[in-house]
Design a protein around this motif. Structure first.
Motif, PDB file in Angstrom:
ATOM      1  N   LEU A  92      38.105  52.903  43.955  1.00 14.88           N
ATOM      2  CA  LEU A  92      38.606  53.690  42.828  1.00 14.88           C
ATOM      3  C   LEU A  92      38.624  52.856  41.555  1.00 14.88           C
ATOM      4  O   LEU A  92      38.248  53.334  40.486  1.00 14.88           O
ATOM      5  CB  LEU A  92      40.012  54.220  43.126  1.00 14.88           C
ATOM      6  N   GLY A  93      39.067  51.613  41.649  1.00 14.52           N
ATOM      7  CA  GLY A  93      39.082  50.728  40.485  1.00 14.52           C
ATOM      8  C   GLY A  93      37.690  50.495  39.941  1.00 14.52           C
ATOM      9  O   GLY A  93      37.471  50.489  38.722  1.00 14.52           O
ATOM     10  N   ALA A  94      36.733  50.316  40.836  1.00 10.98           N
ATOM     11  CA  ALA A  94      35.351  50.127  40.410  1.00 10.98           C
ATOM     12  C   ALA A  94      34.847  51.370  39.683  1.00 10.98           C
ATOM     13  O   ALA A  94      34.212  51.278  38.630  1.00 10.98           O
ATOM     14  CB  ALA A  94      34.466  49.809  41.618  1.00 10.98           C
ATOM     15  N   ALA A  95      35.163  52.542  40.217  1.00 14.27           N
ATOM     16  CA  ALA A  95      34.738  53.787  39.572  1.00 14.27           C
ATOM     17  C   ALA A  95      35.369  53.935  38.193  1.00 14.27           C
ATOM     18  O   ALA A  95      34.709  54.357  37.243  1.00 14.27           O
ATOM     19  CB  ALA A  95      35.098  54.986  40.453  1.00 14.27           C
ATOM     20  N   GLN A  96      36.638  53.569  38.071  1.00 14.57           N
ATOM     21  CA  GLN A  96      37.341  53.677  36.790  1.00 14.57           C
ATOM     22  C   GLN A  96      36.719  52.781  35.731  1.00 14.57           C
ATOM     23  O   GLN A  96      36.723  53.114  34.549  1.00 14.57           O
ATOM     24  CB  GLN A  96      38.802  53.270  36.939  1.00 14.57           C
ATOM     25  N   THR A  97      36.239  51.634  36.147  1.00  8.80           N
ATOM     26  CA  THR A  97      35.715  50.661  35.193  1.00  8.80           C
ATOM     27  C   THR A  97      34.204  50.728  35.036  1.00  8.80           C
ATOM     28  O   THR A  97      33.639  50.007  34.212  1.00  8.80           O
ATOM     29  CB  THR A  97      36.102  49.230  35.622  1.00  8.80           C
ATOM     30  N   GLY A  98      33.544  51.561  35.818  1.00  6.18           N
ATOM     31  CA  GLY A  98      32.085  51.661  35.749  1.00  6.18           C
ATOM     32  C   GLY A  98      31.382  50.462  36.356  1.00  6.18           C
ATOM     33  O   GLY A  98      30.225  50.191  36.040  1.00  6.18           O
ATOM     34  N   MET A  99      32.075  49.753  37.235  1.00 10.04           N
ATOM     35  CA  MET A  99      31.502  48.571  37.879  1.00 10.04           C
ATOM     36  C   MET A  99      31.143  48.889  39.326  1.00 10.04           C
ATOM     37  O   MET A  99      31.628  49.873  39.888  1.00 10.04           O
ATOM     38  CB  MET A  99      32.527  47.432  37.918  1.00 10.04           C
ATOM     39  N   THR A 100      30.353  48.020  39.915  1.00 13.12           N
ATOM     40  CA  THR A 100      30.172  48.105  41.365  1.00 13.12           C
ATOM     41  C   THR A 100      31.452  47.566  42.001  1.00 13.12           C
ATOM     42  O   THR A 100      32.234  46.854  41.358  1.00 13.12           O
ATOM     43  CB  THR A 100      28.991  47.244  41.840  1.00 13.12           C
ATOM     44  N   LYS A 101      31.645  47.878  43.247  1.00  9.38           N
ATOM     45  CA  LYS A 101      32.838  47.380  43.934  1.00  9.38           C
ATOM     46  C   LYS A 101      32.829  45.852  43.969  1.00  9.38           C
ATOM     47  O   LYS A 101      33.860  45.210  43.765  1.00  9.38           O
ATOM     48  CB  LYS A 101      32.915  47.959  45.351  1.00  9.38           C
ATOM     49  N   GLU A 102      31.663  45.267  44.206  1.00  8.38           N
ATOM     50  CA  GLU A 102      31.565  43.811  44.272  1.00  8.38           C
ATOM     51  C   GLU A 102      31.924  43.177  42.924  1.00  8.38           C
ATOM     52  O   GLU A 102      32.651  42.186  42.868  1.00  8.38           O
ATOM     53  CB  GLU A 102      30.160  43.384  44.709  1.00  8.38           C
ATOM     54  N   ALA A 103      31.431  43.752  41.829  1.00 11.72           N
ATOM     55  CA  ALA A 103      31.740  43.229  40.497  1.00 11.72           C
ATOM     56  C   ALA A 103      33.225  43.397  40.186  1.00 11.72           C
ATOM     57  O   ALA A 103      33.846  42.515  39.601  1.00 11.72           O
ATOM     58  CB  ALA A 103      30.887  43.919  39.438  1.00 11.72           C
ATOM     59  N   PHE A 104      33.802  44.515  40.596  1.00 11.14           N
ATOM     60  CA  PHE A 104      35.222  44.763  40.370  1.00 11.14           C
ATOM     61  C   PHE A 104      36.071  43.739  41.121  1.00 11.14           C
ATOM     62  O   PHE A 104      37.001  43.158  40.569  1.00 11.14           O
ATOM     63  CB  PHE A 104      35.588  46.192  40.794  1.00 11.14           C
ATOM     64  N   LYS A 105      35.731  43.489  42.382  1.00  8.96           N
ATOM     65  CA  LYS A 105      36.468  42.505  43.171  1.00  8.96           C
ATOM     66  C   LYS A 105      36.344  41.112  42.552  1.00  8.96           C
ATOM     67  O   LYS A 105      37.334  40.370  42.484  1.00  8.96           O
ATOM     68  CB  LYS A 105      35.962  42.510  44.612  1.00  8.96           C
ATOM     69  N   ALA A 106      35.156  40.754  42.085  1.00  5.09           N
ATOM     70  CA  ALA A 106      34.954  39.443  41.451  1.00  5.09           C
ATOM     71  C   ALA A 106      35.810  39.334  40.187  1.00  5.09           C
ATOM     72  O   ALA A 106      36.390  38.280  39.910  1.00  5.09           O
ATOM     73  CB  ALA A 106      33.475  39.232  41.133  1.00  5.09           C
ATOM     74  N   MET A 107      35.898  40.422  39.418  1.00  5.69           N
ATOM     75  CA  MET A 107      36.727  40.421  38.213  1.00  5.69           C
ATOM     76  C   MET A 107      38.197  40.193  38.576  1.00  5.69           C
ATOM     77  O   MET A 107      38.897  39.422  37.915  1.00  5.69           O
ATOM     78  CB  MET A 107      36.583  41.738  37.453  1.00  5.69           C
ATOM     79  N   LEU A 108      38.677  40.835  39.639  1.00  7.43           N
ATOM     80  CA  LEU A 108      40.058  40.649  40.070  1.00  7.43           C
ATOM     81  C   LEU A 108      40.324  39.195  40.461  1.00  7.43           C
ATOM     82  O   LEU A 108      41.367  38.631  40.121  1.00  7.43           O
ATOM     83  CB  LEU A 108      40.387  41.577  41.247  1.00  7.43           C
ATOM     84  N   VAL A 109      39.370  38.601  41.157  1.00 11.36           N
ATOM     85  CA  VAL A 109      39.526  37.196  41.553  1.00 11.36           C
ATOM     86  C   VAL A 109      39.590  36.309  40.316  1.00 11.36           C
ATOM     87  O   VAL A 109      40.455  35.437  40.207  1.00 11.36           O
ATOM     88  CB  VAL A 109      38.379  36.762  42.490  1.00 11.36           C
ATOM     89  N   ARG A 110      38.703  36.550  39.357  1.00  8.82           N
ATOM     90  CA  ARG A 110      38.704  35.750  38.116  1.00  8.82           C
ATOM     91  C   ARG A 110      40.034  35.895  37.384  1.00  8.82           C
ATOM     92  O   ARG A 110      40.582  34.918  36.891  1.00  8.82           O
ATOM     93  CB  ARG A 110      37.552  36.168  37.196  1.00  8.82           C
ATOM     94  N   GLN A 111      40.563  37.116  37.313  1.00 10.73           N
ATOM     95  CA  GLN A 111      41.828  37.339  36.618  1.00 10.73           C
ATOM     96  C   GLN A 111      42.976  36.633  37.316  1.00 10.73           C
ATOM     97  O   GLN A 111      43.875  36.115  36.661  1.00 10.73           O
ATOM     98  CB  GLN A 111      42.126  38.832  36.488  1.00 10.73           C
ATOM     99  N   ASN A 112      42.958  36.591  38.624  1.00  9.29           N
ATOM    100  CA  ASN A 112      44.019  35.914  39.370  1.00  9.29           C
ATOM    101  C   ASN A 112      43.944  34.409  39.232  1.00  9.29           C
ATOM    102  O   ASN A 112      44.940  33.718  39.434  1.00  9.29           O
ATOM    103  CB  ASN A 112      43.980  36.305  40.849  1.00  9.29           C
ATOM    104  N   GLU A 113      42.781  33.897  38.882  1.00 14.51           N
ATOM    105  CA  GLU A 113      42.615  32.452  38.717  1.00 14.51           C
ATOM    106  C   GLU A 113      43.037  31.978  37.335  1.00 14.51           C
ATOM    107  O   GLU A 113      43.230  30.789  37.128  1.00 14.51           O
ATOM    108  CB  GLU A 113      41.157  32.061  38.974  1.00 14.51           C
TER     109      GLU A 113
END
Length: 121
Positions: A92-113
């Protein structure tokens, strides 16, 4: 104090909650396996049972997550609907942001770092 708009994001406020009441109530019903089966058996009848409006019904038919959010859907209730489709909250987050799921997950990891806050005050 008015909320600061976030481009491309639908703010779930009182107005959205009222608009999406029927949709969210329907999605909450998916906590029950019996209700999930009933929805899968006849989606149109199930949507009518909860009184979804035309916009909400069309977004359900087309699996349009952004449309569901715009129609008053709350992401936590929509996650129940997404589960029927084999999707999770990251989908759902990926759909909201227009990203692939993999790109969305990578963005979350970057933000947590990142040690500093990502939110402007």
């Amino acid at each position: 104090m008015a909320a600061k708009p976030i481009p491309g994001t639908t703010l779930f406020d009182g107005r959205q909650a009222q608009k999406g009441y029927a949709l969210n109530k329907m999605c909450f019903s998916f906590n029950s396996a019996e209700n999930r089966a009933a929805f899968k058996g006849d989606e149109e009848a199930y949507m009518r049972r909860y009184g979804l409006d035309a916009r909400q019904s069309e977004a359900i038919r087309t699996r349009n997550v952004l449309g569901l959010l715009a129609a008053g859907g709350n992401v936590y209730y929509l996650a129940k609907f997404a589960g029927i489709l084999g999707l999770d909250v990251q989908d759902l987050g990926a759909a909201q942001t227009g990203m692939t799921k993999e790109a969305f997950k990578a963005m979350l990891v970057r933000q947590n770092e990142q040690p500093e806050s990502l939110v402007d005050d």
